[in-house]
Design an enzyme around this catalytic site. Sequence first.
Site, PDB file in Angstrom:
ATOM      1  N   HIS A 356       0.806  -1.230   0.000  1.00  0.00           N
ATOM      2  CA  HIS A 356       0.000   0.000   0.000  1.00  0.00           C
ATOM      3  C   HIS A 356       0.832   1.270   0.000  1.00  0.00           C
ATOM      4  CE1 HIS A 356      -3.900  -1.968   0.934  1.00  0.00           C
ATOM      5  NE2 HIS A 356      -3.119  -2.824   1.585  1.00  0.00           N
ATOM      6  N   LYS A 535      -8.530  13.436   4.882  1.00  0.00           N
ATOM      7  CA  LYS A 535      -7.623  12.292   4.832  1.00  0.00           C
ATOM      8  C   LYS A 535      -6.606  12.456   5.950  1.00  0.00           C
ATOM      9  CE  LYS A 535      -6.781  13.522   0.491  1.00  0.00           C
ATOM     10  NZ  LYS A 535      -6.886  12.302  -0.284  1.00  0.00           N
ATOM     11  N   ARG A 536      -5.807  11.403   6.189  1.00  0.00           N
ATOM     12  CA  ARG A 536      -4.738  11.563   7.172  1.00  0.00           C
ATOM     13  C   ARG A 536      -3.867  12.759   6.787  1.00  0.00           C
ATOM     14  NH1 ARG A 536      -1.006   7.127   6.836  1.00  0.00           N
ATOM     15  NH2 ARG A 536      -1.855   6.850   4.762  1.00  0.00           N
ATOM     16  N   LYS A 541       0.442  14.249   1.040  1.00  0.00           N
ATOM     17  CA  LYS A 541      -0.947  14.528   0.654  1.00  0.00           C
ATOM     18  C   LYS A 541      -1.172  16.040   0.455  1.00  0.00           C
ATOM     19  CE  LYS A 541      -2.628  10.408   3.104  1.00  0.00           C
ATOM     20  NZ  LYS A 541      -3.374   9.568   2.151  1.00  0.00           N
ATOM     21  N   THR A 643      -8.810   6.077  -1.838  1.00  0.00           N
ATOM     22  CA  THR A 643     -10.154   5.497  -1.974  1.00  0.00           C
ATOM     23  C   THR A 643     -11.185   6.586  -1.700  1.00  0.00           C
ATOM     24  OG1 THR A 643      -9.868   4.714   0.291  1.00  0.00           O
ATOM     25  CG2 THR A 643      -9.645   3.080  -1.469  1.00  0.00           C
ATOM     26  N   LYS A 647     -14.895   7.742  -3.558  1.00  0.00           N
ATOM     27  CA  LYS A 647     -16.154   8.045  -2.856  1.00  0.00           C
ATOM     28  C   LYS A 647     -16.695   9.403  -3.291  1.00  0.00           C
ATOM     29  CE  LYS A 647     -14.279   5.321   0.903  1.00  0.00           C
ATOM     30  NZ  LYS A 647     -13.433   5.355   2.098  1.00  0.00           N
TER      31      LYS A 647
HETATM   32  C1  F58 Z   1      -3.219   3.672   2.167  1.00  0.00           C
HETATM   33  N1  F58 Z   1      -2.283   3.378   3.202  1.00  0.00           N
HETATM   34  C2  F58 Z   1      -2.585   4.395   0.999  1.00  0.00           C
HETATM   35  N2  F58 Z   1      -1.698   3.262   5.442  1.00  0.00           N
HETATM   36  O1  F58 Z   1      -1.909   5.554   1.470  1.00  0.00           O
HETATM   37  C3  F58 Z   1      -3.691   4.790   0.028  1.00  0.00           C
HETATM   38  O2  F58 Z   1      -3.154   5.392  -1.110  1.00  0.00           O
HETATM   39  C4  F58 Z   1      -4.474   3.557  -0.371  1.00  0.00           C
HETATM   40  O3  F58 Z   1      -5.617   3.906  -1.097  1.00  0.00           O
HETATM   41  C5  F58 Z   1      -4.938   2.783   0.860  1.00  0.00           C
HETATM   42  O4  F58 Z   1      -3.843   2.485   1.693  1.00  0.00           O
HETATM   43  C6  F58 Z   1      -5.612   1.486   0.500  1.00  0.00           C
HETATM   44  O5  F58 Z   1      -4.858   0.776  -0.426  1.00  0.00           O
HETATM   45  C7  F58 Z   1      -2.656   3.522   4.500  1.00  0.00           C
HETATM   46  O6  F58 Z   1      -3.778   3.841   4.796  1.00  0.00           O
HETATM   47  C8  F58 Z   1      -1.899   3.368   6.777  1.00  0.00           C
HETATM   48  O7  F58 Z   1      -2.937   3.721   7.276  1.00  0.00           O
HETATM   49  C9  F58 Z   1      -0.734   3.008   7.654  1.00  0.00           C
HETATM   50  C10 F58 Z   1      -1.026   1.715   8.389  1.00  0.00           C
HETATM   51  C11 F58 Z   1       0.099   1.354   9.341  1.00  0.00           C
HETATM   52  C12 F58 Z   1       0.373   2.435  10.315  1.00  0.00           C
HETATM   53  C13 F58 Z   1       0.625   3.732   9.604  1.00  0.00           C
HETATM   54  C14 F58 Z   1      -0.466   4.109   8.635  1.00  0.00           C
END
Ligand code: F58
Length: 800
Positions: A356, A535-536, A541, A643, A647
Amino acid sequence: MNIATLPTVSAGNLRDAILAHLAYSFGKSPEAAQIEDWRMALSYAVRDRMVESWFSATRRCYEQKAKRVYYLSMEFLIGRLLEDGIVNLRLQDQAHAALAELGLDYHAVLADEPDAALGNGGLGRLAACFLESLSTLACPAIGYGIRYEHGLFRQSFRDGRQVESPETWLLQRHAWEFQRPEARYRIGFGGEVKTAGGNTTWTPSEHIDAEAFDTPIAGWKGRWTNTLRLWSAKAPDPFDLESFNRGDFARAAAPEALARTISRVLYPDDTTEQGKELRLKQEFFFTAAALRDILRRFDSEYDDLSLLPAKVAIQLNDTHPAVAGPELVRILHDERGLPFEEAMTIARGCLNYTNHTLLPEALETWHEGVFGKLLPRHLQIVDRIDDAHGRANPSRTLSMRANHQVRMGELSFVMANRVNGVSALHTGLMKDTVFAELHRLHPERIVNQTNGVTPRRWLLSCNPRLSRLVTDTIGDGWVGDLEKLRELEPHVDDAGWRERYAEAKRANKAALARWMADTQGLKVDPQAMFDVQIKRMHEYKRQHLNILEAIALWQEISETPDAGWTPRVKIFAGKAAPGYFFAKDIIRLINDVAKVLNADARTRDLLQVVFLPNYNVTLAERLIPAADLSEQISTAGKEASGTGNMKFALNGAPTIGTLDGANVEIREQVGAENFFLFGMDAPGVMARREVPDHARKAIDADPRLSRALAAVADGTFSPDEPGRYANVVANLSDHDYFLVASDFTDYWRAQREVDTAFADRDRWTRMAALNTARSGWFSSDRTIRGYMADIWGAESLQLD
Ligand code: F58
């Protein structure tokens, strides 16, 4: 009972079921019941309706000896579940009516449910969408994760700064899970490894029990129900009686408290987890418990381990469960006695890995000291895997064991049958960058599965006004087959239909404006464009690009207030990891800018900035249907997919965005004329980084950008502390790894195109409606079909 022919439920049946649960499950009379009691009673009444299809799904699976899919994920960002259940079982009308008869408001009861924030963001939400789609498609599956006592922290603001407090979803009663005391496994850590007579045994020095909690996840129309099984950590001996008898009560309770730390809290960090031993413990804890559970189920049906790849597909959601590779090899080799090579082949036949992120700092590595201390046998096995891989591929130059590290990405890749990226661009970049060598050695292994979102939650339930219009227009087939939205296209040419589309958006915006007024004390004009970035918080970003544009716009509006500006409300929401100080500075900057702009009587009717606290799934469900414009402005090459972008498009908010992640595919689907593209593409980004002083050059070349940065630097937004953003300004001027400055000018241009397009409301409505009509491909049903066919070799079971 046949699963496909569940008897329909009347409002009266549902009301009686609610009252029965109120009395018999919760011991409350209607007079004494609080909203939480009603919410629990309704949830139980709905949950009852899932149980039949849950049982029959399990039965069907055993009867057909079907291959099962196991989705291992540290995060399942499920949000609230009651409305999901009601919608998927199609009990909305009955639930409304039953609650009305009981004198209750449907929305108030639903709003009582805590938002289960068992994830950080997209990765966790994707896992939740996938579970729902797996059930909708009747693909036998179990999601395995951790039952965190505390999900992602709660965010509030003090003087504009992010303040974190613990999230406590389990303090309220949770209606959806079934505790399974009988499904309990003892998981070991540490200790020593002994080899004698050719046999290796690992004797851990510490043990923690994993106890299962099951949540049924019903698919569309309730025809099939899969399980989300979350593990909770328990002490094998919960209580030290000897200490208790001595009067040392703290020590007596210590074993339980210590054990529970493993499932106590979700890690909110985006940076490398290196050195965070507890995180590695969490990873092994849930992965090992899942594998034991998977093998127990397999053993109950088959006695030939070579059948494992034919019956079991395990998906590793990122590298967090990567230790599944060595653990499965350990079980098959050390415990079940298979030769090492065969154990490796079988394990690899079952395992698949989804990547990811390409951000180097987010790729997990563990120091061998930490890894070997907690998992001594696994470290040996990793070395043997690495060795075997090296021998089989003599041209290999990179190992998973460089610099005293264990590299989880490489380990996952080598131990996986298939490795997938989450958008076409991301998958291509994986092949060219992080996994270039492994891709050369295993050219068939990497496949793409572009992400998707469940239309049940992300259109049908979050946007009832638009859903009604869609169903009135083309029938309700779109809910289970989102590509049918294309049938809306001819209607987009009908002015009367467009007006109905615009009316749904207007009403959603008015509802959001009311909610902001009631809960946040914010007054916004619902006629203005709602420009949304949620978003985060992360540098890549580029929320700072957005706020800099707001500052420049404010400066320009101040100069020429009568120049025919399109009124906008810029809405932000998102959490920063507690240790990510730059991201926290950006939050504070946005709040500071909001304060100044919103107080400016000359400009505030034309431009407002709002940062809503505590972004979560529930807030997203509220904001997305009311958005006019979707901000997807990451530095090209950095957002694996996104994602949220899907939406927004689905709910009729055109995108302003870069050619990054799934934006590329969204633009292809909705048409370039319905998407506001700006900025450098991924190769352009790489080239620009090579230009010396690229940031300064970009700033010098754009007077708007220089002026906006100067205002940040001179304390315009922080008069009490003019130097507050010196660090932000210095970063953007000297370093600017994410190329905010270099993309600013084109972003500004695209935003002015947005202004012009929005000013012509009918043109805008057409663009918005075409975004909806052409977003059907982004259903997670399509994504899951792709995984089933290309990765898992799993099939939908017959629903007769
Ligand atoms: C996200 N990763 C990607 N990671 O940034 C986004 O582009 C993608 O659409 C999504 O995955 C699904 O494929 C993501 O959300 C985290 O939340 C990490 C998880 C582990 C701890 C730090 C944040």
